[in-house]
Design an enzyme around this catalytic site. Structure first.
Site, PDB file in Angstrom:
ATOM      1  N   MET A   1     -37.127 -13.439 -17.925  1.00 23.95           N
ATOM      2  CA  MET A   1     -37.188 -14.762 -18.552  1.00 23.95           C
ATOM      3  C   MET A   1     -35.999 -15.806 -18.823  1.00 23.95           C
ATOM      4  SD  MET A   1     -39.817 -13.274 -21.744  1.00 23.95           S
ATOM      5  CE  MET A   1     -41.600 -12.527 -21.368  1.00 23.95           C
ATOM      6  N   CYS A   2     -35.601 -16.615 -19.579  1.00 30.20           N
ATOM      7  CA  CYS A   2     -35.292 -17.399 -19.147  1.00 30.20           C
ATOM      8  C   CYS A   2     -34.376 -17.216 -20.717  1.00 30.20           C
ATOM      9  CB  CYS A   2     -36.092 -18.957 -19.765  1.00 30.20           C
ATOM     10  SG  CYS A   2     -37.254 -19.550 -18.541  1.00 30.20           S
TER      11      CYS A   2
END
Length: 266
Positions: A1-2
Site C-alpha cells: 500500500m501507499c
C-alpha cells in the site's frame, strides 16, 4: 500500500526532517516507488509538487528538501499503485476547490465501487479509486452545505460520508483546507504532537535532530504518518474507524475507533 504524511502546526514550520525520512521509504527503505507528491499550504494558496518517479530518487523531491518551505499544513504521499497506471494524473495528493478554498487529499488503501455522479462538478482526472473517493466526498459535502458551515459541522459531515465510503475497502486518508487537518484510519495511521519543552528526535534511519534549536516555547507541531518516523518519541496509533481533527497543532475533535460521536478537546 501507499504511505501518508501530514503536518499541522500553529506557526509556519519546515517539514524537511520528517520528509527526508519519509521519502527514503520510496525506494531505499521500502518499496513505495510509484510516485510521490507533497502539498504546502500558504494562506489560501498551495504549492504542490508531484512526480511519478520514486520519491527517494526524484530530482523534484531533492528540490523540495532543498527549498525548505515553511507551512502550517502539509500533506505528502508515496505511492504503491493498486489501481490506475503509474503516471502524473494518478499521483497524490489531489486538490480541488470547495467554498473558495483549496482542499487537498491523499489516500492509502483501496476502496471499491466508488460512484462519481457524471453531472456533478467534481470529476476525476486520473483513474484511481482515491481520486474518485475524493470527488465523491466533495460532491456530497457541497450538496449538503452549499455555503461553508462551521468546523464541527464539516467534521461531522466528513465522518458520515467517508464512513460510508470506507464500507467498501481500506480508507486511510489525510485531508486539509489549509486551516485544519483531518485524518481517518482504517489500518495504520500514527501521530505525535510536539510542543515545549522540545527535545531530540531520532529518525528511523538514525538521523538525530534537536527541535529546541529550531522552535520557541509557543510552537505546536503535529505529525501524522502511516508508520512512525522516529524511534524515541511516543506516537499514538489510531484505531480502525478513528478520526482526528487538528487545528493550530491541537487535537480539537476525535473519534476513537468506531465511537459514533466526536468528543471536543478543551
Amino acid at each position: 500500500m501507499c504511505q501518508l504524511l501530514g503536518m499541522n502546526c500553529n506557526t509556519p514550520t519546515d517539514i524537511t526532517f520528517s520528509f527526508e525520512g519519509f521519502r527514503r521509504r520510496a525506494g531505499l527503505t521500502d518499496h513505495h516507488t510509484d510516485g510521490f507528491g507533497i502539498a504546502f499550504f500558504e494562506g489560501k494558496g498551495a504549492r504542490i509538487f508531484r512526480d511519478n518517479r520514486p520519491g527517494a530518487s526524484s530530482p523534484m523531491a531533492d528540490l523540495v528538501s532543498a527549498y525548505r518551505i515553511k507551512s502550517l499544513n502539509v500533506i505528502a504521499h508515496i505511492r504503491k499503485a493498486t489501481k490506475g497506471d503509474v503516471n502524473l494524473e494518478n499521483t497524490h495528493p489531489f486538490t480541488r476547490e470547495l467554498w473558495g478554498e483549496n482542499w487537498t487529499f491523499a489516500h492509502n488503501g483501496t476502496v471499491e465501487n466508488v460512484q462519481v455522479c457524471s453531472e456533478c462538478h467534481y470529476q476525476p482526472i486520473g483513474t484511481t479509486d482515491s481520486e474518485a473517493a475524493f470527488c465523491n466526498l466533495l460532491s456530497r459535502l457541497k450538496k449538503r452545505h452549499p455555503k461553508k458551515p462551521s468546523d464541527k459541522e464539516i467534521f461531522d459531515a466528513i465522518v458520515e460520508i467517508t464512513s460510508d465510503i470506507a464500507e467498501n475497502g481500506v480508507f486511510n486518508f489525510i485531508l486539509s483546507n489549509g486551516q485544519w487537518m483531518i485524518a481517518r484510519c482504517s489500518t495504520n495511521l500514527h501521530y505525535v504532537c510536539r510542543k515545549a519543552p522540545f527535545g531530540k528526535a531520532l529518525r528511523d534511519d538514525d538521523v538525530m535532530i534537536d527541535f529546541s534549536q529550531y522552535t520557541t516555547e509557543n510552537d505546536k507541531v503535529t505529525i501524522i504518518t502511516t508508520q512512525p518516523l522516529t524511534k524515541n518519541e511516543q506516537w499514538t496509533k489510531m484505531k480502525n474507524g478513528g478520526y482526528v481533527f487538528f487545528k493550530d497543532g491541537d487535537l480539537v475533535y476525535e473519534i476513537e475507533g468506531t465511537l459514533p460521536e466526536c468528543k471536543p478537546h478543551v
